[in-house]
Write a protein that holds these residues in place. Sequence first.
Motif, PDB file in Angstrom:
ATOM      1  N   ILE A 126       0.833  -1.208   0.000  1.00 17.23           N
ATOM      2  CA  ILE A 126       0.000   0.000   0.000  1.00 17.23           C
ATOM      3  C   ILE A 126       0.865   1.256   0.000  1.00 17.23           C
ATOM      4  O   ILE A 126       0.693   2.156  -0.830  1.00 17.23           O
ATOM      5  CB  ILE A 126      -0.956  -0.008   1.216  1.00 17.23           C
ATOM      6  CG1 ILE A 126      -2.020  -1.100   1.053  1.00 17.23           C
ATOM      7  CG2 ILE A 126      -1.620   1.360   1.388  1.00 17.23           C
ATOM      8  CD1 ILE A 126      -2.860  -1.326   2.292  1.00 17.23           C
ATOM      9  N   ILE A 127       1.807   1.329   0.937  1.00 15.34           N
ATOM     10  CA  ILE A 127       2.624   2.537   1.039  1.00 15.34           C
ATOM     11  C   ILE A 127       3.583   2.648  -0.148  1.00 15.34           C
ATOM     12  O   ILE A 127       3.983   3.754  -0.539  1.00 15.34           O
ATOM     13  CB  ILE A 127       3.390   2.563   2.390  1.00 15.34           C
ATOM     14  CG1 ILE A 127       3.816   3.991   2.735  1.00 15.34           C
ATOM     15  CG2 ILE A 127       4.562   1.625   2.369  1.00 15.34           C
ATOM     16  CD1 ILE A 127       2.669   4.926   3.030  1.00 15.34           C
ATOM     17  N   TYR A 128       3.939   1.508  -0.749  1.00 15.10           N
ATOM     18  CA  TYR A 128       4.824   1.505  -1.916  1.00 15.10           C
ATOM     19  C   TYR A 128       4.166   2.226  -3.096  1.00 15.10           C
ATOM     20  O   TYR A 128       4.842   2.893  -3.888  1.00 15.10           O
ATOM     21  CB  TYR A 128       5.166   0.060  -2.288  1.00 15.10           C
ATOM     22  CG  TYR A 128       6.228  -0.082  -3.351  1.00 15.10           C
ATOM     23  CD1 TYR A 128       7.578  -0.190  -3.001  1.00 15.10           C
ATOM     24  CD2 TYR A 128       5.904  -0.119  -4.708  1.00 15.10           C
ATOM     25  CE1 TYR A 128       8.557  -0.325  -3.980  1.00 15.10           C
ATOM     26  CE2 TYR A 128       6.872  -0.256  -5.686  1.00 15.10           C
ATOM     27  CZ  TYR A 128       8.193  -0.352  -5.308  1.00 15.10           C
ATOM     28  OH  TYR A 128       9.173  -0.485  -6.276  1.00 15.10           O
ATOM     29  N   LEU A 129       2.852   2.099  -3.210  1.00 12.24           N
ATOM     30  CA  LEU A 129       2.132   2.735  -4.326  1.00 12.24           C
ATOM     31  C   LEU A 129       2.266   4.253  -4.295  1.00 12.24           C
ATOM     32  O   LEU A 129       2.241   4.906  -5.347  1.00 12.24           O
ATOM     33  CB  LEU A 129       0.653   2.356  -4.282  1.00 12.24           C
ATOM     34  CG  LEU A 129       0.294   0.897  -4.587  1.00 12.24           C
ATOM     35  CD1 LEU A 129      -1.213   0.679  -4.418  1.00 12.24           C
ATOM     36  CD2 LEU A 129       0.728   0.512  -5.996  1.00 12.24           C
ATOM     37  N   PHE A 130       2.429   4.830  -3.102  1.00 14.64           N
ATOM     38  CA  PHE A 130       2.475   6.289  -2.981  1.00 14.64           C
ATOM     39  C   PHE A 130       3.811   6.867  -3.438  1.00 14.64           C
ATOM     40  O   PHE A 130       4.015   8.082  -3.372  1.00 14.64           O
ATOM     41  CB  PHE A 130       2.167   6.696  -1.539  1.00 14.64           C
ATOM     42  CG  PHE A 130       0.701   6.573  -1.198  1.00 14.64           C
ATOM     43  CD1 PHE A 130      -0.153   7.649  -1.342  1.00 14.64           C
ATOM     44  CD2 PHE A 130       0.178   5.364  -0.777  1.00 14.64           C
ATOM     45  CE1 PHE A 130      -1.502   7.529  -1.053  1.00 14.64           C
ATOM     46  CE2 PHE A 130      -1.172   5.227  -0.476  1.00 14.64           C
ATOM     47  CZ  PHE A 130      -2.016   6.313  -0.622  1.00 14.64           C
ATOM     48  N   GLN A 131       4.735   5.989  -3.882  1.00  9.41           N
ATOM     49  CA  GLN A 131       5.940   6.485  -4.550  1.00  9.41           C
ATOM     50  C   GLN A 131       5.604   6.975  -5.956  1.00  9.41           C
ATOM     51  O   GLN A 131       6.267   7.861  -6.487  1.00  9.41           O
ATOM     52  CB  GLN A 131       6.990   5.377  -4.640  1.00  9.41           C
ATOM     53  CG  GLN A 131       7.614   4.991  -3.314  1.00  9.41           C
ATOM     54  CD  GLN A 131       8.769   4.027  -3.496  1.00  9.41           C
ATOM     55  OE1 GLN A 131       9.886   4.286  -3.071  1.00  9.41           O
ATOM     56  NE2 GLN A 131       8.503   2.904  -4.131  1.00  9.41           N
ATOM     57  N   GLU A 132       4.585   6.354  -6.555  1.00  2.00           N
ATOM     58  CA  GLU A 132       4.203   6.712  -7.923  1.00  2.00           C
ATOM     59  C   GLU A 132       3.426   8.027  -7.956  1.00  2.00           C
ATOM     60  O   GLU A 132       3.644   8.868  -8.831  1.00  2.00           O
ATOM     61  CB  GLU A 132       3.363   5.584  -8.532  1.00  2.00           C
ATOM     62  CG  GLU A 132       4.094   4.252  -8.595  1.00  2.00           C
ATOM     63  CD  GLU A 132       3.208   3.150  -9.134  1.00  2.00           C
ATOM     64  OE1 GLU A 132       2.116   3.471  -9.662  1.00  2.00           O
ATOM     65  OE2 GLU A 132       3.596   1.976  -9.040  1.00  2.00           O
ATOM     66  N   LYS A 133       2.469   8.188  -7.033  1.00  2.00           N
ATOM     67  CA  LYS A 133       1.714   9.429  -6.920  1.00  2.00           C
ATOM     68  C   LYS A 133       1.242   9.590  -5.487  1.00  2.00           C
ATOM     69  O   LYS A 133       1.142   8.623  -4.742  1.00  2.00           O
ATOM     70  CB  LYS A 133       0.535   9.459  -7.897  1.00  2.00           C
ATOM     71  CG  LYS A 133      -0.467   8.338  -7.709  1.00  2.00           C
ATOM     72  CD  LYS A 133      -1.607   8.481  -8.732  1.00  2.00           C
ATOM     73  CE  LYS A 133      -2.684   7.426  -8.521  1.00  2.00           C
ATOM     74  NZ  LYS A 133      -3.813   7.574  -9.470  1.00  2.00           N
ATOM     75  N   VAL A 134       0.935  10.831  -5.106  1.00  2.00           N
ATOM     76  CA  VAL A 134       0.669  11.126  -3.697  1.00  2.00           C
ATOM     77  C   VAL A 134      -0.789  10.939  -3.312  1.00  2.00           C
ATOM     78  O   VAL A 134      -1.136  11.045  -2.135  1.00  2.00           O
ATOM     79  CB  VAL A 134       1.105  12.564  -3.347  1.00  2.00           C
ATOM     80  CG1 VAL A 134       2.613  12.707  -3.520  1.00  2.00           C
ATOM     81  CG2 VAL A 134       0.346  13.586  -4.200  1.00  2.00           C
ATOM     82  N   GLN A 135      -1.667  10.672  -4.276  1.00  2.00           N
ATOM     83  CA  GLN A 135      -3.083  10.504  -3.961  1.00  2.00           C
ATOM     84  C   GLN A 135      -3.644   9.274  -4.675  1.00  2.00           C
ATOM     85  O   GLN A 135      -3.450   9.092  -5.872  1.00  2.00           O
ATOM     86  CB  GLN A 135      -3.902  11.745  -4.338  1.00  2.00           C
ATOM     87  CG  GLN A 135      -5.370  11.648  -3.933  1.00  2.00           C
ATOM     88  CD  GLN A 135      -6.145  12.917  -4.250  1.00  2.00           C
ATOM     89  OE1 GLN A 135      -5.720  13.715  -5.078  1.00  2.00           O
ATOM     90  NE2 GLN A 135      -7.272  13.122  -3.582  1.00  2.00           N
ATOM     91  N   TRP A 136      -4.344   8.432  -3.894  1.00  2.00           N
ATOM     92  CA  TRP A 136      -4.982   7.235  -4.437  1.00  2.00           C
ATOM     93  C   TRP A 136      -6.370   7.095  -3.825  1.00  2.00           C
ATOM     94  O   TRP A 136      -6.585   7.392  -2.657  1.00  2.00           O
ATOM     95  CB  TRP A 136      -4.180   5.974  -4.082  1.00  2.00           C
ATOM     96  CG  TRP A 136      -2.874   5.831  -4.800  1.00  2.00           C
ATOM     97  CD1 TRP A 136      -1.707   6.462  -4.511  1.00  2.00           C
ATOM     98  CD2 TRP A 136      -2.611   4.982  -5.918  1.00  2.00           C
ATOM     99  NE1 TRP A 136      -0.714   6.084  -5.375  1.00  2.00           N
ATOM    100  CE2 TRP A 136      -1.242   5.160  -6.255  1.00  2.00           C
ATOM    101  CE3 TRP A 136      -3.377   4.105  -6.681  1.00  2.00           C
ATOM    102  CZ2 TRP A 136      -0.646   4.477  -7.312  1.00  2.00           C
ATOM    103  CZ3 TRP A 136      -2.771   3.410  -7.728  1.00  2.00           C
ATOM    104  CH2 TRP A 136      -1.428   3.609  -8.045  1.00  2.00           C
ATOM    105  N   LEU A 162      -0.418   8.856   6.037  1.00  2.38           N
ATOM    106  CA  LEU A 162      -1.513   9.030   5.087  1.00  2.38           C
ATOM    107  C   LEU A 162      -2.645   9.807   5.748  1.00  2.38           C
ATOM    108  O   LEU A 162      -2.809   9.763   6.974  1.00  2.38           O
ATOM    109  CB  LEU A 162      -2.037   7.672   4.587  1.00  2.38           C
ATOM    110  CG  LEU A 162      -1.072   6.776   3.798  1.00  2.38           C
ATOM    111  CD1 LEU A 162      -1.777   5.501   3.369  1.00  2.38           C
ATOM    112  CD2 LEU A 162      -0.491   7.505   2.594  1.00  2.38           C
ATOM    113  N   LYS A 163      -3.424  10.472   4.914  1.00  2.83           N
ATOM    114  CA  LYS A 163      -4.567  11.239   5.400  1.00  2.83           C
ATOM    115  C   LYS A 163      -5.742  11.019   4.443  1.00  2.83           C
ATOM    116  O   LYS A 163      -5.571  11.050   3.227  1.00  2.83           O
ATOM    117  CB  LYS A 163      -4.224  12.726   5.478  1.00  2.83           C
ATOM    118  CG  LYS A 163      -5.324  13.588   6.099  1.00  2.83           C
ATOM    119  CD  LYS A 163      -4.867  15.036   6.207  1.00  2.83           C
ATOM    120  CE  LYS A 163      -5.948  15.899   6.834  1.00  2.83           C
ATOM    121  NZ  LYS A 163      -5.524  17.328   6.946  1.00  2.83           N
ATOM    122  N   GLU A 164      -6.916  10.792   5.008  1.00  2.00           N
ATOM    123  CA  GLU A 164      -8.098  10.529   4.199  1.00  2.00           C
ATOM    124  C   GLU A 164      -8.849  11.825   3.914  1.00  2.00           C
ATOM    125  O   GLU A 164      -9.458  12.417   4.796  1.00  2.00           O
ATOM    126  CB  GLU A 164      -9.022   9.534   4.907  1.00  2.00           C
ATOM    127  CG  GLU A 164     -10.213   9.094   4.055  1.00  2.00           C
ATOM    128  CD  GLU A 164     -11.084   8.056   4.743  1.00  2.00           C
ATOM    129  OE1 GLU A 164     -11.931   7.447   4.071  1.00  2.00           O
ATOM    130  OE2 GLU A 164     -10.905   7.866   5.971  1.00  2.00           O
TER     131      GLU A 164
END
Length: 471
Positions: A326-336, A365-367
């Motif tokens: 999950i946290i690895y994905l936020f290397q690609e972009k900052v919002q999912w 992370l922040k929702e």
Amino acid sequence: RISELFDIIIDFPESKASLEELKLCMERNDLRKTIAYSLRNTFETRLLHPGANTNDILDQYISAIHSLRIIDPSGIILDVACYPIRKYLSSREDTIRCIISNLTSDTDGELAQQLARGNNSLTDSFNESDTDSDEDWSPDPVDAIARKGMTSGYHKKKDVLSMLVTIYGSKQLFSSEYRNLLAHRLLTLFDFNTDKEIRYLELLKLKFGETNLSDCEVMLKDVKDSCRISDHIQSTMNKIVQEEKDDSLMLNTLIISENFWPKFKEEKLKLPPKIEKTMTAFAKHFEKLKAMRGLHWKYHLGLVNIQIEIANHQKQFSVTPLQASIIYLFQEKVQWTIEEISEELQVSSTILRRKISYWINQGLLKETPVDSYNLVEDRITPEDAITEDDETTTVTSAADQHEEEQELYWSYIVGMLTNFPAMELDRICSSLKLFIPSAGELSSRDLKMFLDKKVQEQKLTHNNGEYALVK
């Protein structure tokens, strides 16, 4: 003093003087029945309720065993007063897990100390007859008459651990739960160091016997072999990385003998491409090293040690593969969004929300808005190392495995009784052991309890010692 007995037991051993006073009163006045039923009612109202923690109930039960043996060495009060505790503990799903955890903990608890002493196998306790041969034997009091719902001779069990095991009447169930706990611990080892687990296993073998824990020995051997194989393959992969100047990850792989480990819960997970590439390379090297053998990956199991750098701050985290993905994905972009993460990792939104909450609690992370998550790039929580405290088990519990086995037995029993109109208990038992490998340790007593339950459910009839299907 009788009305204060519950609090006196809680304060044991500091309250030993008060217990000695009650013992003197017992010698002059026969208050056995009054004390037993008064304390029994107190246990039912103050201790045995859903809000009580299982470990707290176990601690109170152990204190009650020591305290009541001081007041009444015959064990009559202990037998009557603590019967509701034993019955209540047997109904809680986490009781066995709590007992095993306390046995193998690093604390100086009662059960851990008893295991460390390593004396008195549980086999002796289960085979113990109702007549003691100890030098300190004394006859039961005249009011020690048969009681409804009480186990005959239960108070003669002198070992605390034996008394806890006899709540279930099966060492096999305890051994299965320890195997589950051991599997969970071994899956979170980074260094393959099993010295502590080997020590616990040797001590448990003295209590439960080697036969019941033979699978655990294979599990520990798998860890040792995995360490050797993993080191060899990793060194080979490192050489290739240096020659090709390719970026790779450090991968320690636990290679298990599936038939000896507990059943793992199946969860789908698609790992990031970089991680998959490393695992594929590892599998190819393994196939070269072990001809005719391959690896079937359990992507959702294990532990990932990651380092996160935000705003010139670096922190270490030890998390599950899903949380790392999950946290690895936020290397690609900052919002999912939750839908995007679910599609990327092939995991349901329900599971993802629970796992994402860990990173929200860590301040990464922040929702905003609902089901949309942003990377917080200006801070990291002050802890130096965060280890996930995830109570979700990765293995099927011993109780669930036991239920699955019984369903398997039932399917065979229905088949047998379809071909043969009626069969005796011994014949059913021998037939099950012949066709089902896991039924090798099935006792006639356990099978009779299972068949009698089916009779109560009106699925079987029992006449003249023979069981038949209800027509």
